[in-house]
Structure formats: C-alpha cells, structure tokens
Scaffold this motif. Structure first.
Motif, PDB file in Angstrom:
ATOM      1  N   LEU A   1       6.604  -4.958   3.027  1.00 36.21           N
ATOM      2  CA  LEU A   1       6.331  -3.749   2.252  1.00 36.21           C
ATOM      3  C   LEU A   1       5.308  -3.973   1.148  1.00 36.21           C
ATOM      4  CD1 LEU A   1      10.012  -2.460   1.881  1.00 36.21           C
ATOM      5  CD2 LEU A   1       8.302  -1.741   3.556  1.00 36.21           C
ATOM      6  N   ALA A   2       4.827  -5.203   0.969  1.00 36.24           N
ATOM      7  CA  ALA A   2       3.836  -5.487  -0.066  1.00 36.24           C
ATOM      8  C   ALA A   2       2.562  -4.688   0.195  1.00 36.24           C
ATOM      9  CB  ALA A   2       3.525  -6.984  -0.101  1.00 36.24           C
ATOM     10  N   PRO A   3       1.824  -4.284  -0.862  1.00 37.12           N
ATOM     11  CA  PRO A   3       0.642  -3.411  -0.699  1.00 37.12           C
ATOM     12  C   PRO A   3      -0.430  -3.969   0.227  1.00 37.12           C
ATOM     13  CG  PRO A   3       1.306  -3.510  -3.001  1.00 37.12           C
ATOM     14  CD  PRO A   3       2.138  -4.535  -2.281  1.00 37.12           C
ATOM     15  N   SER A   4      -0.573  -5.296   0.319  1.00 36.80           N
ATOM     16  CA  SER A   4      -1.627  -5.855   1.169  1.00 36.80           C
ATOM     17  C   SER A   4      -1.345  -5.655   2.650  1.00 36.80           C
ATOM     18  CB  SER A   4      -1.791  -7.352   0.870  1.00 36.80           C
ATOM     19  OG  SER A   4      -0.569  -8.037   1.089  1.00 36.80           O
ATOM     20  N   TRP A   5      -0.119  -5.208   2.994  1.00 38.32           N
ATOM     21  CA  TRP A   5       0.245  -5.031   4.404  1.00 38.32           C
ATOM     22  C   TRP A   5       0.325  -3.569   4.829  1.00 38.32           C
ATOM     23  CZ3 TRP A   5       0.589  -9.349   7.371  1.00 38.32           C
ATOM     24  CH2 TRP A   5       0.715 -10.569   6.699  1.00 38.32           C
ATOM     25  N   GLY A   6       0.202  -2.644   3.902  1.00 35.79           N
ATOM     26  CA  GLY A   6       0.313  -1.237   4.300  1.00 35.79           C
ATOM     27  C   GLY A   6       0.395  -0.322   3.106  1.00 35.79           C
ATOM     28  N   SER A   7       0.899   0.883   3.352  1.00 37.52           N
ATOM     29  CA  SER A   7       0.911   1.886   2.288  1.00 37.52           C
ATOM     30  C   SER A   7       2.011   2.902   2.529  1.00 37.52           C
ATOM     31  CB  SER A   7      -0.441   2.598   2.226  1.00 37.52           C
ATOM     32  OG  SER A   7      -0.433   3.650   1.285  1.00 37.52           O
TER      33      SER A   7
ATOM     34  N   SER B   1      -6.035   7.660   3.827  1.00 39.63           N
ATOM     35  CA  SER B   1      -6.643   6.374   4.168  1.00 39.63           C
ATOM     36  C   SER B   1      -6.135   5.321   3.190  1.00 39.63           C
ATOM     37  CB  SER B   1      -8.177   6.443   4.126  1.00 39.63           C
ATOM     38  OG  SER B   1      -8.617   6.785   2.813  1.00 39.63           O
ATOM     39  N   PHE B   2      -6.153   4.071   3.621  1.00 36.41           N
ATOM     40  CA  PHE B   2      -5.720   2.956   2.778  1.00 36.41           C
ATOM     41  C   PHE B   2      -6.345   1.679   3.322  1.00 36.41           C
ATOM     42  CE2 PHE B   2      -2.661   3.406   6.175  1.00 36.41           C
ATOM     43  CZ  PHE B   2      -2.412   2.111   6.591  1.00 36.41           C
ATOM     44  N   GLN B   3      -6.204   0.599   2.568  1.00 37.57           N
ATOM     45  CA  GLN B   3      -6.781  -0.678   2.968  1.00 37.57           C
ATOM     46  C   GLN B   3      -5.691  -1.745   3.072  1.00 37.57           C
ATOM     47  OE1 GLN B   3      -9.926  -1.587   0.116  1.00 37.57           O
ATOM     48  NE2 GLN B   3     -11.474  -0.834   1.541  1.00 37.57           N
ATOM     49  N   THR B   4      -5.913  -2.694   3.980  1.00 39.28           N
ATOM     50  CA  THR B   4      -5.030  -3.845   4.103  1.00 39.28           C
ATOM     51  C   THR B   4      -5.878  -5.102   4.205  1.00 39.28           C
ATOM     52  OG1 THR B   4      -4.972  -3.704   6.533  1.00 39.28           O
ATOM     53  CG2 THR B   4      -3.261  -2.512   5.316  1.00 39.28           C
TER      54      THR B   4
ATOM     55  N   THR C   1       3.220  -0.314  12.558  1.00 36.78           N
ATOM     56  CA  THR C   1       4.625   0.082  12.473  1.00 36.78           C
ATOM     57  C   THR C   1       4.748   1.160  11.408  1.00 36.78           C
ATOM     58  OG1 THR C   1       5.406  -2.110  13.128  1.00 36.78           O
ATOM     59  CG2 THR C   1       6.973  -0.667  12.021  1.00 36.78           C
ATOM     60  N   VAL C   2       5.493   2.205  11.715  1.00 39.41           N
ATOM     61  CA  VAL C   2       5.719   3.292  10.765  1.00 39.41           C
ATOM     62  C   VAL C   2       7.215   3.394  10.500  1.00 39.41           C
ATOM     63  CG1 VAL C   2       5.472   5.756  10.297  1.00 39.41           C
ATOM     64  CG2 VAL C   2       3.688   4.543  11.560  1.00 39.41           C
TER      65      VAL C   2
END
Length: 484
Positions: free
Chosen positions: A323-329, A344-347, A418-419
């Motif tokens: 769940l850390a921000p670098s892995w998703g949003s 949109s988001f960045q990983t 994964t959602v």
C-alpha cells in the motif's frame, strides 16, 4: 454417559399423539396451510398464529409442562448440574443423537466443558423454537454443540454467521481463532474464508492482539501468499520478528519463517539497519545470509543484468500487494453511478534500487455502465430498422489501467495490476475484494460484476463513494540464462 450410536427410529411411531407433539404438528399444519393453493377464492384468507405457537413451545421448555425427559448437564469444574425438563419428541425431531440417547431412558447426564455448558440453555431453546442469538465469542462453542448432537441446521447457521462476521470488531480478535477451529473440524469453506480475510486485511491483524496467537502453520501459509495486503515488506518483517520473539519456536521453524520474507522487496538502507539492529536476524543470520546477499546483488545490478544469472521468476522477486505510495494510489470515486471518471498517478518502475529514480505514469478510466458486446444496441432485420432497447442497468462497471508512456526501460518488465475495493463493515474500512488483471490485459473482466452501484445502500459503497486502491506490481523476467 449413554451411547450415541444406534439406528434412528421414527419418533411419531414411538410416541404417537402427546401433549408435546400437538403444538409442533399444529405449527406444521399452519405452515402447510399458508402455502396451499387457495384456488383464487376472493374470500380466502390466511390466519397466522405461528408466533403464538412458538411462544407456547418456548413456555413448554421454560415451565416443563408435560415433560417426559430430564437432561442433567455437568462440567468438570463444578459439582452442580444444570437440569432441563424436556420433551423427547421435540429433541428427537431435531437431533438424531438425542433420539438415540432417549431411546430407553428418560434421565440422561451430559458432560460438557464450561464454554459449551454455558450455552446449553440457548442450544436447547433452539431445538424448541428454531432460533438463537449468539455473540462472536459464542460462535465456536455453539458450533461444537450443534456438531456433537448433529443438529445440522444450527451447525450450518453458525458456520454462515462466522463467514459473514469476519470483519466484526472484537477486543481480542476472533478470525485467527476461527481459522484454527475450522482446521480442527475440517471445514474447508470456513478455513478459506478466514484465510482470505487475513490475507486481504493483514495490516489490521499485525497490529492486533490476535497476531500472537497465529500458529506456525498459519504463519507459513500467509507468508507463501503474494496477495497479502500490507504497507510494505518491512512491515511484515517487523511483525514476524515480534512473533518469533514472543513464541520462541525451535531453530528450524524460525529459519523457515525468516526465509519466507521477500528481502529483495526491502530497500538496501533498511536491510543494513536490520543486519545491525535485529536481534532475531543476528540469531539466525546463517540461515538467511544467502538471501540477504542475493537481495543486495539485486539492488546493485540492473534488472536485465541480474536476470542473466538468477531466476527472477520466483516468489522472492514478486511483490505482494503493498500500500506504500511508490506501488500505487488510492482513488475515491464520489457518486460512482453518475458518469465516467479518470485519474492518473505514478509508480516506481520496479523494486530494484537501480530503478528507484524511474517513474511510470498510469492513466485510469472508470465507467459505471459499460456494455459488453452482447448487450450493445444493434439494428434488427425489420423494415423499421429499430434499435433493440437497452436498459442502463444492463451495463456493468469497467476499470481500464494503461501506462501513459513507453520506454526502453520496460524491457524485461511486465506489470501486474491489482485493484482493492474497500468497504465499511462494523465501523471499519476493510478490503472486500481484490481484482487482479492478467499481465497482458488493461482491465479485469469481472470487475465489480455483481456490485449494484445504483443503490446508495450498496455494500460496495462508503457514504455513496467507491473506495479503490490501485496497485502496480512490476514483475521481472529472466530473458537470458547463463550458467554460474
């Protein structure tokens, strides 16, 4: 104690018409009359006094009117016995065990542990009235009573209660205990329900009192899974370290547990800190030294170069649902039944430190009423060429996740999406479902296929909003294999 075996005779033949049988037979007659065909007679009506009848049945137990059998319930912790004046026919109709026990005697002594003896009155009341109310801590002893005396309807009912109350909040936790109980009794469905709940809500479990009660077998099962939902692999290591410190298992067990941690998913700076500060790691360093060295190599080399010498298609290099921000949003969609939305988001490109500074931008489209091809409007063969009517509710939600860019850095990397869908249960926000996309697809075919987002009361909504957490899991591939 009397024997619990023997052929089951027909209760009605044995006792015939008795004062105890009459209310039950009357109840069955009332229920049959309610279902009968009234042949369209406008003057027909149903007179329903079944609630009164149930009350009379309960009074039979409470007052002992017409009792023809006595149950004495004893526990090892007490010299006194609880006495119940009962009716053989009612007990025998619900339980084949009681039918056998009461075959040739009217007074029987039952030996129960304290936890089931405390619920025996509730249990007997169920046999008379067909209903019982229980709390979380009463589920296992009530299920034990239902199983021991072969009251199958109550057994199924308690098992269903446990499956639907996994998310209920309790001071000491209960899901771990329910899992261990399901293993003991061989209930595979309840076991899987508990295991799935623990996997999808592991962060909540790690910080609870029940984490210390996790068995070695359950811990190893959880550590094998790639669908664990938690903040990071470091969070998992810290919880495992605490479990090992409290439980103090034998060396081989501790080593198996520590070798199930995915060290390449932990940043080098954190690995250095663990090597110098973790007492547990220092004690078993020899058992995991090769894994730590491999993790440092993984972070030092480029993924393509590393994949030439090591098999990266194994669980050690596969991220979990972090769940850390670098892995998703996170993405909260207000009023999701209204119209299409996008974000949109960045990983980070990958878990390797070699890719730490590289980012991938992702575009996400949500549509609440996407129509599959089979339901889209088509022209008919009639002269009018009328379009087939299509209802809005025929559509289903759709979520599409695509990279906004392409790069040579993507070589050797695919992305598993994964959602997570969060819901509020018993005052807590927990993961209700996890949808995993096929690596070659931009969407999950079954995404919210059974969710009714049109209703404000939908179990998938929190305050009329859809709470999603999108996770991107980079997966490296071994492109070239070279002998070491």
């Amino acid at each position: 104690m009397a024997r619990l075996t023997g052929a089951r005779p027909v209760a009605a033949r044995r006792w015939g018409w008795t004062t105890a049988a009459f209310p039950l037979l009357l109840l069955l007659t009332v229920q049959a009359a309610q279902k009968a065909d009234l042949s369209g007679d406008a003057t027909a009506a149903t007179i329903n006094h079944s609630l009164t009848l149930l009350q009379r049945l309960q009074e039979l137990l409470q007052n002992g009117n017409g009792s023809d059998s006595v149950l004495r319930v004893r526990t090892a912790a007490s010299d006194e016995a609880k006495v119940f004046h009962t009716h053989q026919l009612l007990l025998s109709l619900q339980s084949e065990v009681f039918e056998s026990l009461l075959h040739n005697q009217s007074v029987i002594t039952l030996h129960e542990p304290p936890e089931t003896a405390a619920l025996f009155e509730k249990f007997i009341r169920y046999l008379y009235c067909g209903g019982v109310s229980i709390l979380l801590h009463q589920a296992i002893p009530m299920h034990q009573l239902a199983s021991k005396y072969r009251v199958w309807g109550l057994q199924r009912g308690v098992a269903d209660y446990m499956k639907t109350h996994l998310a209920s909040e309790s001071s000491q936790g209960h899901v771990v205990g329910w899992y261990h109980y399901a293993v003991r009794i061989g209930d595979a469905a309840l076991q899987e329900s508990c295991l799935q709940f623990l996997a999808w809500n592991l962060s909540a479990v790690l910080g609870s009192a029940e984490w210390g009660s996790v068995s070695v077998e359950l811990l190893l099962l959880l550590l094998e899974r790639s669908d664990l939902v938690l903040h990071s692999e470091l969070e998992l290591y810290t919880a495992v370290e605490g479990w090992l410190s409290r439980r103090q298992p034998e060396g081989p067990v501790a080593e198996r547990v520590l070798r199930a941690i995915r060290y390449p998913m932990i940043a080098p700076s954190q690995l250095f800190r663990l090597q110098t500060q973790s007492v547990v790691l220092a004690r078993h360093y020899g058992a995991v030294q090769d894994l730590l060295f491999q993790a440092f190599q993984f972070h030092a080399a480029s993924p393509l170069h590393f994949a030439k010498y090591f098999d990266v298609n194994c669980s050690m290099f596969l991220p979990r649902n972090y769940l850390a921000p670098s892995w998703g949003s996170q993405w909260v969609i207000n009023n999701p039944a209204r119209d299409d939305r996008s974000t949109s988001f960045q990983t980070q490109l990958g878990p390797s430190s070699h890719d730490a500074g590289k980012r991938v931008t992702w575009n996400v489209l949500f549509s609440p009423r996407w129509l599959p091809v089979s339901l889209r409007p088509v022209y008919s063969d009639s002269a009018s060429g009328a379009v087939q009517p299509v209802r809005i509710e025929d559509g289903r939600p759709r979520l599409v996740i695509t990279p906004a860019m392409s790069s040579p850095d993507f070589a050797g990397v695919s992305f598993q999406k994964t959602v997570l869908v969060g819901v509020r249960q018993q005052g807590r926000v927990l993961v209700k479902h996890a949808y995993s996309f096929h690596q070659s697809s931009d969407e999950a075919a079954d995404f919210l296929a059974h969710a009714d987002l049109q209703k404000r009361t939908s179990e998938y909504l929190i305050d009329n909003s859809l709470h999603l957490h999108i996770i991107i899991k980079p997966v490296y591939h071994s492109l070239i294999k070279v002998k070491k």
